[in-house]
Structures are given as structure tokens and as C-alpha cells.
Design a protein around this motif. Sequence first.
Motif, PDB file in Angstrom:
ATOM      1  N   ALA A  85      14.881 -34.263 -15.373  1.00  0.00           N
ATOM      2  CA  ALA A  85      15.554 -33.583 -14.261  1.00  0.00           C
ATOM      3  C   ALA A  85      16.326 -32.368 -14.764  1.00  0.00           C
ATOM      4  O   ALA A  85      16.294 -31.293 -14.150  1.00  0.00           O
ATOM      5  CB  ALA A  85      16.492 -34.552 -13.548  1.00  0.00           C
ATOM      6  N   ASN A  86      17.007 -32.522 -15.890  1.00  0.00           N
ATOM      7  CA  ASN A  86      17.767 -31.406 -16.465  1.00  0.00           C
ATOM      8  C   ASN A  86      16.843 -30.265 -16.880  1.00  0.00           C
ATOM      9  O   ASN A  86      17.184 -29.082 -16.732  1.00  0.00           O
ATOM     10  CB  ASN A  86      18.573 -31.880 -17.675  1.00  0.00           C
ATOM     11  N   LEU A  87      15.679 -30.611 -17.398  1.00  0.00           N
ATOM     12  CA  LEU A  87      14.713 -29.604 -17.832  1.00  0.00           C
ATOM     13  C   LEU A  87      14.220 -28.784 -16.643  1.00  0.00           C
ATOM     14  O   LEU A  87      14.176 -27.549 -16.693  1.00  0.00           O
ATOM     15  CB  LEU A  87      13.535 -30.282 -18.534  1.00  0.00           C
ATOM     16  N   ILE A  88      13.865 -29.472 -15.564  1.00  0.00           N
ATOM     17  CA  ILE A  88      13.404 -28.778 -14.356  1.00  0.00           C
ATOM     18  C   ILE A  88      14.524 -27.926 -13.770  1.00  0.00           C
ATOM     19  O   ILE A  88      14.321 -26.769 -13.390  1.00  0.00           O
ATOM     20  CB  ILE A  88      12.895 -29.795 -13.319  1.00  0.00           C
ATOM     21  N   LEU A  89      15.709 -28.508 -13.705  1.00  0.00           N
ATOM     22  CA  LEU A  89      16.860 -27.794 -13.150  1.00  0.00           C
ATOM     23  C   LEU A  89      17.158 -26.530 -13.948  1.00  0.00           C
ATOM     24  O   LEU A  89      17.470 -25.474 -13.384  1.00  0.00           O
ATOM     25  CB  LEU A  89      18.073 -28.721 -13.144  1.00  0.00           C
ATOM     26  N   MET A 136      13.993 -31.455  -0.616  1.00  0.00           N
ATOM     27  CA  MET A 136      12.916 -32.431  -0.743  1.00  0.00           C
ATOM     28  C   MET A 136      11.547 -31.792  -0.518  1.00  0.00           C
ATOM     29  O   MET A 136      10.568 -32.161  -1.184  1.00  0.00           O
ATOM     30  CB  MET A 136      13.134 -33.591   0.230  1.00  0.00           C
ATOM     31  N   ILE A 137      11.457 -30.840   0.393  1.00  0.00           N
ATOM     32  CA  ILE A 137      10.196 -30.127   0.603  1.00  0.00           C
ATOM     33  C   ILE A 137       9.792 -29.400  -0.677  1.00  0.00           C
ATOM     34  O   ILE A 137       8.631 -29.424  -1.099  1.00  0.00           O
ATOM     35  CB  ILE A 137      10.314 -29.130   1.779  1.00  0.00           C
ATOM     36  N   TYR A 138      10.768 -28.756  -1.302  1.00  0.00           N
ATOM     37  CA  TYR A 138      10.498 -28.053  -2.559  1.00  0.00           C
ATOM     38  C   TYR A 138      10.042 -29.026  -3.643  1.00  0.00           C
ATOM     39  O   TYR A 138       9.054 -28.787  -4.345  1.00  0.00           O
ATOM     40  CB  TYR A 138      11.744 -27.303  -3.032  1.00  0.00           C
ATOM     41  N   ILE A 139      10.756 -30.134  -3.784  1.00  0.00           N
ATOM     42  CA  ILE A 139      10.429 -31.104  -4.827  1.00  0.00           C
ATOM     43  C   ILE A 139       9.037 -31.691  -4.598  1.00  0.00           C
ATOM     44  O   ILE A 139       8.249 -31.851  -5.540  1.00  0.00           O
ATOM     45  CB  ILE A 139      11.493 -32.221  -4.869  1.00  0.00           C
ATOM     46  N   SER A 140       8.704 -31.987  -3.355  1.00  0.00           N
ATOM     47  CA  SER A 140       7.379 -32.542  -3.040  1.00  0.00           C
ATOM     48  C   SER A 140       6.281 -31.534  -3.352  1.00  0.00           C
ATOM     49  O   SER A 140       5.212 -31.899  -3.875  1.00  0.00           O
ATOM     50  CB  SER A 140       7.321 -32.952  -1.565  1.00  0.00           C
ATOM     51  N   TYR A 200       6.548 -22.144 -13.825  1.00  0.00           N
ATOM     52  CA  TYR A 200       5.623 -21.535 -14.770  1.00  0.00           C
ATOM     53  C   TYR A 200       6.258 -21.328 -16.140  1.00  0.00           C
ATOM     54  O   TYR A 200       5.566 -21.057 -17.114  1.00  0.00           O
ATOM     55  CB  TYR A 200       5.120 -20.200 -14.205  1.00  0.00           C
ATOM     56  N   MET A 201       7.567 -21.457 -16.210  1.00  0.00           N
ATOM     57  CA  MET A 201       8.229 -21.316 -17.497  1.00  0.00           C
ATOM     58  C   MET A 201       8.145 -22.599 -18.315  1.00  0.00           C
ATOM     59  O   MET A 201       8.492 -22.620 -19.487  1.00  0.00           O
ATOM     60  CB  MET A 201       9.693 -20.913 -17.290  1.00  0.00           C
ATOM     61  N   LEU A 202       7.695 -23.682 -17.699  1.00  0.00           N
ATOM     62  CA  LEU A 202       7.487 -24.925 -18.438  1.00  0.00           C
ATOM     63  C   LEU A 202       6.199 -24.822 -19.253  1.00  0.00           C
ATOM     64  O   LEU A 202       5.177 -24.347 -18.761  1.00  0.00           O
ATOM     65  CB  LEU A 202       7.382 -26.112 -17.479  1.00  0.00           C
ATOM     66  N   THR A 203       6.252 -25.276 -20.469  1.00  0.00           N
ATOM     67  CA  THR A 203       5.054 -25.260 -21.305  1.00  0.00           C
ATOM     68  C   THR A 203       4.142 -26.427 -20.933  1.00  0.00           C
ATOM     69  O   THR A 203       4.552 -27.369 -20.237  1.00  0.00           O
ATOM     70  CB  THR A 203       5.438 -25.369 -22.787  1.00  0.00           C
ATOM     71  N   LYS A 204       2.918 -26.369 -21.407  1.00  0.00           N
ATOM     72  CA  LYS A 204       1.979 -27.465 -21.158  1.00  0.00           C
ATOM     73  C   LYS A 204       2.496 -28.768 -21.753  1.00  0.00           C
ATOM     74  O   LYS A 204       2.344 -29.838 -21.161  1.00  0.00           O
ATOM     75  CB  LYS A 204       0.607 -27.126 -21.746  1.00  0.00           C
ATOM     76  N   LYS A 228      12.458 -38.305  -7.565  1.00  0.00           N
ATOM     77  CA  LYS A 228      12.604 -37.260  -6.546  1.00  0.00           C
ATOM     78  C   LYS A 228      14.020 -37.253  -5.971  1.00  0.00           C
ATOM     79  O   LYS A 228      14.649 -36.201  -5.832  1.00  0.00           O
ATOM     80  CB  LYS A 228      11.593 -37.472  -5.412  1.00  0.00           C
ATOM     81  N   LEU A 229      14.520 -38.435  -5.638  1.00  0.00           N
ATOM     82  CA  LEU A 229      15.873 -38.528  -5.080  1.00  0.00           C
ATOM     83  C   LEU A 229      16.913 -38.088  -6.104  1.00  0.00           C
ATOM     84  O   LEU A 229      17.892 -37.413  -5.768  1.00  0.00           O
ATOM     85  CB  LEU A 229      16.154 -39.960  -4.626  1.00  0.00           C
ATOM     86  N   GLY A 230      16.689 -38.475  -7.355  1.00  0.00           N
ATOM     87  CA  GLY A 230      17.621 -38.085  -8.404  1.00  0.00           C
ATOM     88  C   GLY A 230      17.625 -36.584  -8.636  1.00  0.00           C
ATOM     89  O   GLY A 230      18.682 -35.971  -8.828  1.00  0.00           O
ATOM     90  N   LEU A 231      16.435 -35.975  -8.606  1.00  0.00           N
ATOM     91  CA  LEU A 231      16.345 -34.529  -8.786  1.00  0.00           C
ATOM     92  C   LEU A 231      16.995 -33.804  -7.614  1.00  0.00           C
ATOM     93  O   LEU A 231      17.704 -32.807  -7.801  1.00  0.00           O
ATOM     94  CB  LEU A 231      14.879 -34.110  -8.923  1.00  0.00           C
ATOM     95  N   LEU A 232      16.775 -34.322  -6.409  1.00  0.00           N
ATOM     96  CA  LEU A 232      17.411 -33.732  -5.225  1.00  0.00           C
ATOM     97  C   LEU A 232      18.933 -33.744  -5.370  1.00  0.00           C
ATOM     98  O   LEU A 232      19.607 -32.735  -5.141  1.00  0.00           O
ATOM     99  CB  LEU A 232      16.984 -34.495  -3.970  1.00  0.00           C
ATOM    100  N   LYS A 233      19.470 -34.890  -5.762  1.00  0.00           N
ATOM    101  CA  LYS A 233      20.921 -34.998  -5.904  1.00  0.00           C
ATOM    102  C   LYS A 233      21.440 -34.149  -7.065  1.00  0.00           C
ATOM    103  O   LYS A 233      22.554 -33.618  -7.010  1.00  0.00           O
ATOM    104  CB  LYS A 233      21.308 -36.466  -6.076  1.00  0.00           C
TER     105      LYS A 233
END
Length: 245
Positions: free
Chosen positions: A186-190, A209-213, A3-7, A228-233
Motif C-alpha cells: 500500500a505504501n509503495l502504491i501510495l 474505490m473506483i480508482y482502486i478497482s 507506470y512508475m512501478l517496475t515489472k 482494497k479497503l486498506g489502500l482506500l483508507k
Amino acid sequence: MLYMLTKDELSWIRCVLEDFEPGEISPSYFYKEKTEFARNQNREKVRKELDALRNKMRSYTPEELFLFKNKKERENKGLNNFSGIYIIHNSDKDINYVGQAVRVFDRAYNHFLANAGNDRVYEDFCLGNTFRISLIPLSITSFSTLNELEDNAIRAYDSIHKGYNKMPGNVMDKYIFINDEYQEAANLILDKIQGTELFSSLTNDRKRMIYISSLFTEFSLPENMHFKLGLLKSIKEFQKTNKKI
């Protein structure tokens, strides 16, 4: 979750992730193939480097490792607990096991305990085989990471085919995204989720992976398995790097 991500940020992430063709081969695949080939070609050179270091350094018996797991015993002998690899050599069979540890004295002795390390090493130890263990600091080698050093050493001593190792070392220290925008997303989400209670609960790849999905579903992000795999790693590597020791 995010929710901290802007539109605008969410819109940009959606736009970035739409640029994906199913079946496209990841750059990580090509990097892994190229790296493994180079390391296999370089085995003899690495073997010479590590043998030279082993010949200059003290080696230990399993009994000495049991003794020096104690910090006071190490201090009495002027021994430091360092980050590096350990090479367990069976003198009777002339075969090796290679492992890595952030603190080698805290790890190497476990292979001579039941259900704590390599089962074949422990079995031969119980049968009375003679072992010598070399502890090699990462800092005095030509390698930059523990994963790089361990994998090169496993290949140099061929300890999968002619030793105790069951698997090669980790070739990929960091996941390689298709492009820089994937990495930025990925960095932004992290950056948004690190430090949260939810983030600390992602303790294995299944949970990650459950969280990412669920994240993809909640925010209507386009399906993109490579990302997805990159974000997981990325999450896993961040947690490992920032883990309190």
C-alpha cells in the motif's frame, strides 16, 4: 496510473495479494472490538479526568462562542484557538454533545446555527434552553489523538443514549493490514500516486474505490477486498494529514 512501478514491483505486489482467503476476518475487526470494550470499561475514569479539567477551565455561552470566533476578539482576551474537544452541556436537560476540532473556536459555535451542526442542539437553543460549552485542549489530556479523546469522551458522558451525539467517535485511527507486506504494498502504491493530478481528484470514498478497482483491473492484480479497503483508507488518511489548512 502506476507506470512508475517496475515489472518486479508489480510482480511482487501480485504475489503478496494472492495470499488472501475470502471471508478471512480482518485484524481491524478484532482491534475495534477489543478497543471498544476497553473504552467502555474505562468510562468512569475518563469522566473523572474530563470533569476535573472542566472544573478548572472557563466555560462559554453560545453568545461568547459567536464573539470569539473572531480572531481579534480572542486575542484581546488572550485566548488561543487550539486542537481539542468541545462539550456542549444543556443545563436545563443535563445532557451533552461532544465534538472535536483542529480549531475549536472555529467549530463549536456552528452547533448554534441553523443547518450547520447538531440539529437537536440548535432546536433546544432556539427553545431558550441554557447551554455552557467546555473547550478542552488535546494537549492537556491523557490521550494522544483527537479521535481517541472524542470517542472516550462520548462514552464517558454516554452522550449517544443520554445526549445529543448520534454516533460514537472514530475508534480506528489507522487501518490494520493482515501483515506487514500488505502495508508495504500500500505504501509503495501510495508513494507512486501522491502529488499527481489524479490523486488530488480522489475527493471521496466512492472515487477512491473506483480508482482502486480500475488499478486492479489494469494491472491484473488478484482480487483482494481487504487490501482494497486498506489502500482506500491509506489514501484518505494521507490526504487528510497533508491537507493544506
